[in-house]
Design a protein around this motif. Structure first.
Motif, PDB file in Angstrom:
ATOM      1  N   PHE B 119       0.955  -1.144  -0.051  1.00 12.48           N
ATOM      2  CA  PHE B 119       0.061   0.016   0.048  1.00 12.48           C
ATOM      3  C   PHE B 119       0.974   1.261   0.057  1.00 12.48           C
ATOM      4  N   GLN B 120       1.914   1.145   1.021  1.00 12.32           N
ATOM      5  CA  GLN B 120       2.750   2.396   0.844  1.00 12.32           C
ATOM      6  C   GLN B 120       3.363   2.510  -0.466  1.00 12.32           C
ATOM      7  N   GLU B 121       3.957   1.473  -0.971  1.00  7.34           N
ATOM      8  CA  GLU B 121       4.519   1.593  -2.425  1.00  7.34           C
ATOM      9  C   GLU B 121       3.763   2.184  -3.376  1.00  7.34           C
ATOM     10  N   ARG B 122       2.351   1.861  -3.541  1.00 13.51           N
ATOM     11  CA  ARG B 122       1.454   2.297  -4.365  1.00 13.51           C
ATOM     12  C   ARG B 122       1.343   3.848  -4.057  1.00 13.51           C
ATOM     13  N   ARG B 125       4.413   5.374  -5.283  1.00 16.43           N
ATOM     14  CA  ARG B 125       4.664   5.429  -6.899  1.00 16.43           C
ATOM     15  C   ARG B 125       3.683   6.334  -7.520  1.00 16.43           C
ATOM     16  N   THR B 126       2.485   6.566  -6.683  1.00 17.53           N
ATOM     17  CA  THR B 126       1.327   7.404  -7.539  1.00 17.53           C
ATOM     18  C   THR B 126       1.350   8.889  -6.766  1.00 17.53           C
ATOM     19  N   GLN B 178      10.425   8.273  -4.953  1.00 22.50           N
ATOM     20  CA  GLN B 178      10.678   6.981  -5.869  1.00 22.50           C
ATOM     21  C   GLN B 178      12.078   6.073  -5.115  1.00 22.50           C
ATOM     22  N   LYS B 179      12.894   6.980  -4.503  1.00 20.48           N
ATOM     23  CA  LYS B 179      14.214   6.589  -4.021  1.00 20.48           C
ATOM     24  C   LYS B 179      13.819   5.704  -2.673  1.00 20.48           C
ATOM     25  N   ALA B 180      12.712   6.237  -1.840  1.00 20.06           N
ATOM     26  CA  ALA B 180      12.423   5.539  -0.540  1.00 20.06           C
ATOM     27  C   ALA B 180      11.819   4.211  -1.194  1.00 20.06           C
TER      28      ALA B 180
END
Lengths: 178, 201
Positions: B119-122, B125-126, B178-180
């Motif tokens: 969820f965090q990645e989504r 990313r967005t 994005q780096k995170a």
């Protein structure tokens, strides 16, 4: 012990420590390999228990539940340290009580035992995470059903894995002796 | 060494720190660390939601006092900030209302961790779509309308560097997110996935 809703988190936490603190240390020694990591993991597990206590549903024994929380935390923290090199556990990391024997004979037997325990934890740390968890709970006398329930695997799976673990652990201890 | 010997060694290890006398100190320390963590989360929420609504107030003020053309940009910006602030507020209230249940199995707990990380990645990313783009468009519209409306042809001298600065700032924020994902979230995900694979072996 049951976590009663009328009992404060502080009281429940005190009971966790009084009754089952040894569980936390066993998980710490099985998942981390130096005194700095021990301290860090110990504190993380205590915090995780504190935060998870309000949601303890009393459908399992407190000891089994504490194992679950401790394993999850240890696996989380070991993810951060996955690439770190294995370091031998220092002698004094096992607590002052093991070093406080007051006769030479007792000291010798304590030292011998400590060496054996050190070797055992060292071997356990070389197992995969799930196998470490099974080993600890099994060595502490938990049944297949409790182990399977805590980890999310079937009883027969626990049995099959334990057969492999016993063999692997014996091999590792033999290798480490040499 | 056979299993019985292993069990004997295990059972003979002393119970570490049994009957410790400093339990009260430990309880107070853990309580204080946990309270400190909750306080830091609270003030982080106040900062994020507060900033968004402060910007809403500023752009509402500008929208009500400026000429028609500038109004469009200011009101658009206020709406964007309001949307972002509302999203922050909703997500915090939602997280507080839903008590965090500890899954009953270690496998369930790891799967829940994996779900949270995905969820965090989504979200990261967005970040362009739900955070940077609305605020960026609002700010650009406001800057363009303000400059064209009030500063005449010299306004472009201010507008172009300002727009370039905003673009650079937003790109930096985007890259940071994005780096995170690449250095923090993805390695954690891979590690959980590899541990979860052990359940299938």
């Amino acid at each position: 012990m049951e976590i009663n809703s009328s009992v404060s988190i502080e009281d429940s936490f005190r009971e966790c420590l009084r009754e089952h603190e040894a569980i936390i240390w066993k998980v710490v020694y099985s998942f981390s390999n130096d005194s700095v990591s021990h301290e860090e993991l110990y504190q993380e597990i205590l915090l995780a228990i504190w935060r998870a206590l309000p949601s303890f549903r009393r459908d399992s024994k407190l000891s089994t539940w504490m194992y679950s929380v401790a394993f999850r935390t240890a696996m989380g923290l070991s993810r951060k340290k996955a690439r770190k090199q294995e370091i031998e556990v220092p002698l004094d990391a096992f607590g002052n009580d093991l070093a406080s024997a007051n006769t030479a004979a007792l000291q010798n037997s304590e030292d011998l035992l400590q060496e054996e325990i050190k070797s055992l934890y060292y071997a356990i740390r070389q197992l995969k995470e799930i196998d470490r968890s099974i080993t600890l709970m099994h060595l502490d006398g938990l049944g297949y059903q409790e182990i399977g329930g805590a980890l999310g695997i079937t009883e027969s799976n626990v049995g099959a894995r334990l057969t492999r673990i016993r063999k692997k652990l014996a091999e590792l201890l033999k290798e480490n002796e040499q | 060494m056979n299993w019985d010997s292993i069990k004997t060694i295990w059972n003979e290890q002393k119970e570490i720190n049994k009957d410790r006398e400093d339990i009260e100190v430990l309880v107070n320390n853990i309580k204080s660390v946990n309270d400190g963590f909750r306080r830091s989360l609270f003030w982080r929420d106040v900062r994020e939601v507060g900033t968004a609504f402060l910007l809403v107030a500023i752009f509402v003020y500008l929208g009500s006092s400026e000429p028609f053309l500038q109004k469009i940009g200011a009101w658009f910006n206020a709406a964007c900030c309001f949307g972002v602030g509302l999203f922050f507020l909703w997500s915090r209230i939602h997280a507080r209302r839903k008590p965090r249940q500890f899954p009953s199995t270690v496998k369930g707990a790891l799967e829940a961790d994996l779900w949270d990380l995905r969820f965090q990645e989504r979200l990261l990313r967005t970040v362009n779509w739900w955070y940077l783009l609305p605020l960026g468009i609002g700010l650009t519209v406001w800057l363009v309308t303000s400059t064209v409306g009030s500063s005449g042809r010299f306004g472009w001298l201010f507008l172009i560097p300002a727009l370039l600065g905003i673009a650079a700032l937003y790109y930096w924020i985007y890259r940071l997110n994005q780096k995170a994902v690449e250095t923090d979230i993805q390695p954690k995900q891979n590690s959980i996935i590899s541990i979860l694979h052990q359940w299938d072996e």
